[in-house]
Design an enzyme around this catalytic site. Structure first.
Site, short mmCIF file in Angstrom:
data_model
loop_
_atom_site.label_atom_id
_atom_site.label_comp_id
_atom_site.label_asym_id
_atom_site.label_seq_id
_atom_site.Cartn_x
_atom_site.Cartn_y
_atom_site.Cartn_z
N ILE A 47 -0.97 -1.10 -4.48
CA ILE A 47 -2.19 -0.28 -4.43
C ILE A 47 -1.78 1.15 -4.12
O ILE A 47 -1.17 1.43 -3.09
CB ILE A 47 -3.15 -0.81 -3.35
CG1 ILE A 47 -3.52 -2.27 -3.65
CG2 ILE A 47 -4.41 0.06 -3.27
CD1 ILE A 47 -4.24 -2.97 -2.52
N PHE B 102 0.83 -1.20 0.00
CA PHE B 102 0.00 0.00 0.00
C PHE B 102 0.86 1.25 0.00
O PHE B 102 1.80 1.37 0.80
CB PHE B 102 -0.90 0.04 1.24
CG PHE B 102 -2.09 -0.86 1.19
CD1 PHE B 102 -3.31 -0.41 0.72
CD2 PHE B 102 -1.98 -2.18 1.63
CE1 PHE B 102 -4.41 -1.25 0.69
CE2 PHE B 102 -3.08 -3.02 1.60
CZ PHE B 102 -4.30 -2.56 1.12
N ASP B 103 0.52 2.18 -0.87
CA ASP B 103 1.05 3.53 -0.76
C ASP B 103 0.44 4.14 0.51
O ASP B 103 -0.56 3.63 1.03
CB ASP B 103 0.65 4.31 -2.01
CG ASP B 103 1.11 5.75 -1.97
OD1 ASP B 103 2.27 5.99 -1.58
OD2 ASP B 103 0.30 6.63 -2.33
N LEU B 104 1.00 5.24 0.99
CA LEU B 104 0.47 5.89 2.19
C LEU B 104 -0.36 7.12 1.83
O LEU B 104 -1.59 7.11 1.95
CB LEU B 104 1.61 6.27 3.13
CG LEU B 104 1.22 7.06 4.39
CD1 LEU B 104 0.21 6.29 5.23
CD2 LEU B 104 2.46 7.40 5.21
N ASP B 105 0.30 8.18 1.35
CA ASP B 105 -0.39 9.43 1.05
C ASP B 105 -1.37 9.25 -0.11
O ASP B 105 -1.00 8.81 -1.20
CB ASP B 105 0.62 10.51 0.67
CG ASP B 105 1.52 10.91 1.82
OD1 ASP B 105 1.14 10.67 2.98
OD2 ASP B 105 2.60 11.47 1.56
#
Length: 216
Positions: free
Chosen positions: A165, A8-11
């Protein structure tokens, strides 16, 4: 084939960092003696490596100048900006369901890892993840393709069993460079067109739709 691992990306994917990032950019530009544009004119900076964004914002590709701006940015971000942030609705429940389904979850963000960990711990999301990865403060792994390659190597993950994602083209390009399936989220800061043109395999308009994609 359903994946075993999800990056997973964060921002723009797990949290909405707009207030913190845009205000820190405005702070840095002010420190550099530049007029700071309105928040909404800085949304394109959320996602890409910040040094590249400062090249454009300052209209100066001098490494020393851009690194000075980045230092000013981090002055505010490290104490205030990282918590001017909010978790997207549905995210905790979705992560919980994925974990209970046996998925191995990781974070792969271009943001410095020291900030990634603090943000996820602050919002109570860190327990959902096997490990959290970000860039180094010196810029190592700021490029998403390099970061993903490192995650795969360190965690010994098979690309064909791993999905990425994220909300920006950099997430998709980084995934494709490493042979991963890419799921683009349109509720973040990248447009549907941006994600499609980058080669996203799937698009979702809410965190819960990730579950639907995995169920296909």
């Amino acid at each position: 084939m359903k994946p075993e691992n999800l990056l997973f990306d964060l921002d723009g994917t797990l949290t909405d960092p707009k207030p913190g990032i845009t205000e820190c950019l405005r702070y840095a530009l002010g420190k550099m003696g530049r007029e700071a544009p309105p928040r909404d004119d800085l949304l394109w900076c959320i996602g890409p490596p910040l040094l590249k964004s400062f090249v454009i914002l300052l209209e100066d590709d001098s490494q020393d100048v851009c690194e000075e701006a980045l230092r000013h940015y981090r002055e505010r971000f490290s104490t205030i900006g990282l918590f001017e942030n909010s978790v997207y609705p549905e995210v905790p429940d979705v992560l919980d369901e994925l974990s209970k389904a046996g998925m191995k979850l990781f974070v792969a963000s271009s943001k410095p890892e020291v900030f990634v960990r603090r943000i996820l711990q602050h919002f109570g999301l860190s327990p959902f993840f096997v490990q959290m990865y970000g860039s180094h403060l010196d810029g190592t792994f700021a490029e998403k393709a390099d970061l993903i390659r490192n995650v795969l190597a360190v965690e010994d993950l098979l690309a064909e069993k791993t999905w990425m994602i994220g909300d920006r083209l950099h997430d998709v390009i980084g995934a494709k460079a490493n042979g991963l399936r890419a799921v683009g989220v349109t509720y973040g800061f990248g447009s549907e067109r941006e994600l499609r043109e980058a080669g996203a395999d799937d698009l979702v308009s809410s965190p819960r739709e990730v579950l639907s994609v995995l169920g296909d």
